[in-house]
Design an enzyme around this catalytic site. Structure first.
Site, PDB file in Angstrom:
ATOM      1  N   GLU A  62       8.061   2.993   3.211  1.00 34.46           N
ATOM      2  CA  GLU A  62       7.123   1.953   2.771  1.00 34.46           C
ATOM      3  C   GLU A  62       7.424   1.476   1.358  1.00 34.46           C
ATOM      4  OE1 GLU A  62       3.052   3.209   3.242  1.00 34.46           O
ATOM      5  OE2 GLU A  62       2.522   1.370   4.286  1.00 34.46           O
TER       6      GLU A  62
ATOM      7  N   HIS B 180      20.357  21.641  17.797  1.00 35.10           N
ATOM      8  CA  HIS B 180      20.735  21.655  19.210  1.00 35.10           C
ATOM      9  C   HIS B 180      20.475  20.310  19.878  1.00 35.10           C
ATOM     10  CE1 HIS B 180      21.415  26.016  19.084  1.00 35.10           C
ATOM     11  NE2 HIS B 180      20.567  25.903  18.080  1.00 35.10           N
TER      12      HIS B 180
ATOM     13  N   LYS C 295      -0.873  -6.314  11.284  1.00 37.49           N
ATOM     14  CA  LYS C 295      -2.339  -6.314  11.214  1.00 37.49           C
ATOM     15  C   LYS C 295      -2.865  -7.730  11.424  1.00 37.49           C
ATOM     16  CE  LYS C 295      -3.069  -2.715   7.730  1.00 37.49           C
ATOM     17  NZ  LYS C 295      -3.669  -2.473   6.435  1.00 37.49           N
TER      18      LYS C 295
HETATM   19  O1  PA5 Z   1       0.803   3.979   1.234  1.00 34.66           O
HETATM   20  C1  PA5 Z   1       0.037   3.101   1.604  1.00 34.66           C
HETATM   21  O2  PA5 Z   1      -0.554   2.358   0.798  1.00 34.66           O
HETATM   22  C2  PA5 Z   1      -0.245   2.897   3.082  1.00 34.66           C
HETATM   23  O3  PA5 Z   1       0.486   3.792   3.864  1.00 34.66           O
HETATM   24  C3  PA5 Z   1      -1.732   3.059   3.372  1.00 34.66           C
HETATM   25  O4  PA5 Z   1      -2.135   4.333   2.974  1.00 34.66           O
HETATM   26  C4  PA5 Z   1      -2.011   2.843   4.874  1.00 34.66           C
HETATM   27  O5  PA5 Z   1      -1.537   1.614   5.290  1.00 34.66           O
HETATM   28  C5  PA5 Z   1      -3.514   2.914   5.154  1.00 34.66           C
HETATM   29  O6  PA5 Z   1      -4.208   2.020   4.346  1.00 34.66           O
HETATM   30  P1  PA5 Z   1      -5.775   2.058   4.192  1.00 34.66           P
HETATM   31  O7  PA5 Z   1      -6.161   3.297   3.490  1.00 34.66           O
HETATM   32  O8  PA5 Z   1      -6.140   0.841   3.379  1.00 34.66           O
HETATM   33  O9  PA5 Z   1      -6.356   2.024   5.591  1.00 34.66           O
END
Ligand code: PA5
Length: 369
Positions: free
Chosen positions: A218, A239, A353
């Site tokens: 990310e 394996h 989303k």
């Molecule tokens: O690292 C990040 O910001 C993301 O992985 C969020 O944690 C994830 O998308 C979940 O977001 P939220 O807490 O707004 O639901």
């Protein structure tokens, strides 16, 4: 700590609701460090699977005293949103609205819809720091509260993070382990390597590896850049994936996470008859045998054209894990900047989303239909 002690003293089960960076680190730490005893820890809100939700509710039916914590930064993600609604109503059915409110925690950004919901319903609100993304939130209420409920020594874990921070801020560039790791990743990328495989020899690090993937995928996978992060659990995956790593397409390097000695030692017993031919191992500890497996793997993979980096801890305590977490977070920030991307945003995550909201008819998304 106070809130966690209250929950720990009374709960038979504690459900952590959250997805992605918002629950991955606590899950990693709980899996790696959880002492015996205390409430069962369940994880929800990280899928839209009806089977999973039904399984969780069925499991909860078997517990007397249940608490939940919904972690959501701005409370716009559907997965935790749906799970929170279902579990809130489940608790209300079992304990009444007032009784349920005492058992409901939410960790969100002050001023968010989630915060308002807590104020309206009397739930306990914990803070998701506004300026930190989920995957960097380990050392805040987001990561620490569930860990503390599970009995992880969060003071020690945070101390480990602080110690690593002090080390990294003080170390000159050439000796700075995080900068060296970030530079090596960058150099290997420039030399044509496209994938970084995190490997570990301790099964309880499986969620740590997921958190590591979360962190790097990310943070760096944007603008057509970034190493593809993946993980393998050795020796089991030797394996399966071991074959590909050894002889498949040459595109990866490996980062091995080595933990210090196991807290429990076990040696291979002698057997007079030696019918299985294993007496050459008699008296040797599993740690010793595992270390030889590690060395053998490293040698084989290097010879097979897969460079190896080793990240090693001296032990496997909460402080060691805290150090490891901070090391990777810091290195990830540096590595992102070396790639010239912003390691702290995740614009790509919004795409699915928005499409999903439009397809589901969420108000405000009509123009995407
Ligand atoms: O690292 C990040 O910001 C993301 O992985 C969020 O944690 C994830 O998308 C979940 O977001 P939220 O807490 O707004 O639901």
């Amino acid at each position: 700590l106070e809130q966690a002690a209250r929950v720990r003293a009374d709960a038979d089960a504690f459900v952590v609701i959250g997805i992605g960076g918002s629950n991955q680190a606590s899950r990693a730490a709980v899996k790696a460090l959880r002492p015996e005893g205390g409430p069962a820890i369940l994880w929800a809100g990280n899928t839209i699977s009806a089977c999973e939700m039904a399984r969780t509710l069925r499991e909860l039916d078997g517990y007397q005293s249940i608490y939940i914590d919904c972690i959501a930064k701005n409370f716009e993600t559907l997965e935790p949103g749906i799970a929170f609604r279902v579990l809130r109503q489940y608790l209300e059915r079992r304990y009444g609205a007032e009784g349920a409110a005492k058992r409901i925690f939410a960790t969100g950004t002050p001023g968010s819809t989630l915060h308002q919901l807590c104020l309206d319903q009397g739930y306990t609100f914990l803070t998701f720091p506004e300026t930190i993304g989920g995957r960097y939130s380990v050392g805040s209420d987001v990561g620490l509260f569930p860990m503390a409920v599970a009995g992880v020594d969060i003071r020690a874990l945070v101390q480990g993070m602080r110690d690593m921070r002090d080390t990294l801020l003080a170390a000159p560039a050439e000796e700075n382990p995080a900068l060296r790791y970030a530079c090596l990743r960058r150099l290997l990328l420039e030399h044509g390597y496209r994938l970084e495989m995190l490997s570990f020899f301790e099964p309880r690090l499986d969620y740590f590896a997921k958190w590591w993937i979360q962190l790097f995928a990310e943070s760096e996978g944007k603008e057509g850049k970034g190493l593809f992060p993946a993980s393998v659990e050795f020796t089991a995956d030797l394996h399966s994936m071991g074959q590909y790593i050894q002889e498949g397409k040459r595109l990866m390097f490996e980062t091995v996470v080595r933990l210090g000695p196991s807290d429990r030692q076990l040696t291979v017993p002698a057997d007079e008859a030696d019918g299985d031919g294993l007496n050459f191992l008699a008296g040797k500890s599993l740690d010793f045998i595992r270390d030889r497996a590690m060395e053998g793997t490293l040698l084989a993979h290097t010879e097979g054209g897969v460079p190896n980096l080793i990240v090693e801890t001296s032990g496997r305590t909460p402080a060691d894990l805290g150090q490891l977490i901070y090391f990777f977070e810091y290195a990830c920030g540096l590595s992102g900047y070396l790639l010239d991307v912003n390691p702290f945003d995740q614009p790509g995550v919004e795409a699915y989303k928005k499409n999903m909201f439009a397809l589901l008819g969420k108000p405000g998304y009509e123009d995407r239909r």
